[in-house]
Design an enzyme around this catalytic site. Structure first.
Site, mmCIF file in Angstrom:
data_model
loop_
_atom_site.group_PDB
_atom_site.id
_atom_site.type_symbol
_atom_site.label_atom_id
_atom_site.label_comp_id
_atom_site.label_asym_id
_atom_site.label_seq_id
_atom_site.Cartn_x
_atom_site.Cartn_y
_atom_site.Cartn_z
ATOM 1 N N PHE A 148 0.948 -1.384 0.256
ATOM 2 C CA PHE A 148 0.274 0.155 -0.346
ATOM 3 C C PHE A 148 0.618 0.980 0.004
ATOM 4 O O PHE A 148 2.190 1.598 0.945
ATOM 5 C CB PHE A 148 -0.766 0.413 1.310
ATOM 6 C CG PHE A 148 -1.833 1.294 0.989
ATOM 7 C CD1 PHE A 148 -2.998 1.215 0.192
ATOM 8 C CD2 PHE A 148 -1.777 2.487 2.037
ATOM 9 C CE1 PHE A 148 -4.031 1.800 -0.070
ATOM 10 C CE2 PHE A 148 -2.472 3.709 1.474
ATOM 11 C CZ PHE A 148 -3.824 2.765 0.680
ATOM 12 N N ASP A 170 9.397 2.703 1.369
ATOM 13 C CA ASP A 170 8.045 3.054 2.468
ATOM 14 C C ASP A 170 7.814 3.376 4.027
ATOM 15 O O ASP A 170 7.477 2.429 3.919
ATOM 16 C CB ASP A 170 7.357 3.377 1.560
ATOM 17 C CG ASP A 170 5.780 3.969 1.729
ATOM 18 O OD1 ASP A 170 5.406 4.144 2.625
ATOM 19 O OD2 ASP A 170 4.527 3.779 1.095
ATOM 20 N N LYS A 181 2.327 9.744 8.662
ATOM 21 C CA LYS A 181 1.594 9.755 9.746
ATOM 22 C C LYS A 181 2.512 10.070 10.663
ATOM 23 O O LYS A 181 1.889 11.520 11.024
ATOM 24 C CB LYS A 181 1.753 8.014 9.746
ATOM 25 C CG LYS A 181 0.519 7.970 9.028
ATOM 26 C CD LYS A 181 0.116 5.582 8.576
ATOM 27 C CE LYS A 181 -0.607 5.295 7.610
ATOM 28 N NZ LYS A 181 -1.861 6.122 8.151
HETATM 29 C C1 LIG Z 1 2.602 2.434 4.034
HETATM 30 C C2 LIG Z 1 2.538 3.592 3.241
HETATM 31 N N1 LIG Z 1 2.413 4.068 2.419
HETATM 32 C C3 LIG Z 1 1.754 5.268 2.048
HETATM 33 C C4 LIG Z 1 0.382 5.299 2.732
HETATM 34 C C5 LIG Z 1 -0.644 7.011 2.510
HETATM 35 O O1 LIG Z 1 -0.398 7.803 3.388
HETATM 36 P P1 LIG Z 1 -1.629 8.788 2.915
HETATM 37 O O2 LIG Z 1 -2.858 8.009 3.407
HETATM 38 O O3 LIG Z 1 -0.878 10.025 4.750
HETATM 39 O O4 LIG Z 1 -1.724 9.878 1.952
HETATM 40 C C6 LIG Z 1 0.121 4.835 3.766
HETATM 41 C C7 LIG Z 1 -1.578 4.849 4.509
HETATM 42 O O5 LIG Z 1 -1.602 3.931 5.100
HETATM 43 C C8 LIG Z 1 0.883 3.834 4.126
HETATM 44 O O6 LIG Z 1 0.451 3.111 5.174
#
Ligand SMILES: Cc1ncc(COP(=O)(O)O)c(C=O)c1O
Length: 384
Positions: free
Chosen positions: A124, A209, A238
């Site tokens: 994700f 990520d 986050k």
């Molecule tokens: C690993 C990861 N990358 C990217 C995102 C996307 O982040 P945002 O919701 O702040 O755009 C998330 C959100 O849950 C995530 O868990």
């Protein structure tokens, strides 16, 4: 718009591990705004920093230097592998920036043929078109085609498939060190090391990520520290702001130098208010290592208690996994009714990937909070 399946409560106030709804009911929060509130709700140091900054300067353009942005940049760069940082507003934006930087660097510095990014199935990376395409899950992509060209997916934690997927067009491999939304999947201890070796061998960038795993969530400031490697590019968001929207993309100097003025930008990214909040958050997190220690101790304790539940409810619970305070409990059934039953009993938990209960409380969680969670889970499990 109708984009969320909301629970029927309105949350109005929060302190530490607790939140209260508009009708006065108290909840213990093991969701933490989905891994955001690392210091708990309304931590006094963050609140006071925001109050002071709000009276001083809320927003100015990145045309000018911004003091708290400089301090935050210095702190994050000092505490990570990176030399340079770009601030934005969310995890998805941080990943967009990483994708753009990886393409530009690779085309210009390695080979003009390179543009493709390999990501993992079940990953994700966000909801913008490019990050949605990077996300290796069709259920999120359906209906939004045509997707962005230049992405390819391989099974997570499978080094052979990754090796075979590399071509002369590959510019980067982008992975979560631990898959969060995909069901809290931890790779084998050597996986990321082997990925790093493959990247070195082919001169391919490694993008990690750490939007969910970063900022102490797994017991180290960044999850890559568990695996004995460093990436070339990393994204965070986050927990970084302790509750305000901020994301960042960090990179080695060599890679970052592919971006020149005008190549990438955002109006709000790294503004004075959010950087002040993030600075207070990160400084508090790192103060004498206390909170990271707490995360490790409480992570171990929560894991132990979840394992005990597994012994007790063997036909319901398949596995407990995760690191620090990012823990998942895989069930033999759909987790939603359990989340709802816990909510009714005053505990907020989350379910991801359909059948994985995910626990990501503030890192300040105490043993008594965990005991309360376990008592409630036990009651709920006994009734279904
Ligand atoms: C690993 C990861 N990358 C990217 C995102 C996307 O982040 P945002 O919701 O702040 O755009 C998330 C959100 O849950 C995530 O868990």
């Amino acid at each position: 718009m109708n984009t969320y399946n909301r629970f029927p409560i309105v949350l109005r106030k929060g302190r530490g591990m607790k939140v209260w709804s508009a009708d006065g009911k108290e909840y213990l929060d093991f969701v933490g705004g989905v891994a955001v509130n690392i210091l708990g709700h309304c931590h006094p140091k963050v609140v006071v920093a925001i109050q002071k900054q709000a009276q001083r300067l809320l927003h100015v353009s990145n045309y000018y230097y911004i003091e708290p942005q400089i301090k935050l940049a210095k702190l994050l760069v000092t505490r990570s592998f990176a030399d340079k940082i770009f601030f934005c507003n969310s995890g998805a934006e941080a990943n967009e920036a990483a994708i753009k930087l990886a393409r530009k660097y690779s085309k210009e510095q390695v080979s003009p043929e390179r543009f493709e990014i390999i990501t993992a199935k079940n990953s994700f990376h966000g909801r913008t078109l490019a990050t949605l395409t990077a996300t290796g899950q069709e259920k999120f992509q359906k209906g939004f085609e045509p997707l962005v060209p230049g992405f390819k997916y391989v099974p997570f934690n499978d080094i052979d498939s990754l090796s075979k997927a590399i071509t002369k067009e590959t510019c980067a491999i982008m992975l979560e060190p631990i898959q969060g939304e995909g069901g809290v999947k931890v790779p084998d201890p050597n996986y990321l090391k082997e990925v790093r070796e493959i990247c070195n061998e082919h001169n391919i960038l490694l993008i990690l990520d750490e939007v969910q795993t970063g900022m102490g969530r797994t017991g180290k400031l960044f999850a890559y520290e568990h695996f004995g490697i460093v990436p070339d590019i990393m994204t965070i968001a986050k927990g970084l702001g302790g509750g305000v929207p901020i994301g960042a993309m960090l990179a080695l100097d060599k890679v970052a130098s592919a971006f020149q003025p005008g190549n990438h930008a955002t109006t709000f990214g790294g503004n004075p208010l959010v950087c002040t909040a993030a600075l207070a958050t990160v400084e508090t997190l790192l103060e004498d290592g206390f909170i990271l220690d707490q995360c490790n101790r409480m992570g171990n304790y929560l894991r132990e208690r979840l394992e005990q539940l597994k012994e007790e409810f063997q036909s319901l619970i398949i596995e407990i996994r995760g690191k620090g305070l990012l823990l998942g409990m895989e069930l033999t059934r759909d987790g939603d009714p359990i989340v709802k039953a816990c909510l009714e009993k005053g505990v907020l938990i989350n379910c991801t990937a359909g059948n994985v209960l995910r626990f990501m409380p503030p890192l300040i969680v105490q043993q008594r909070d965990i005991d309360r969670l376990i008592d409630i889970l036990e009651e709920v499990f006994a009734r279904i």
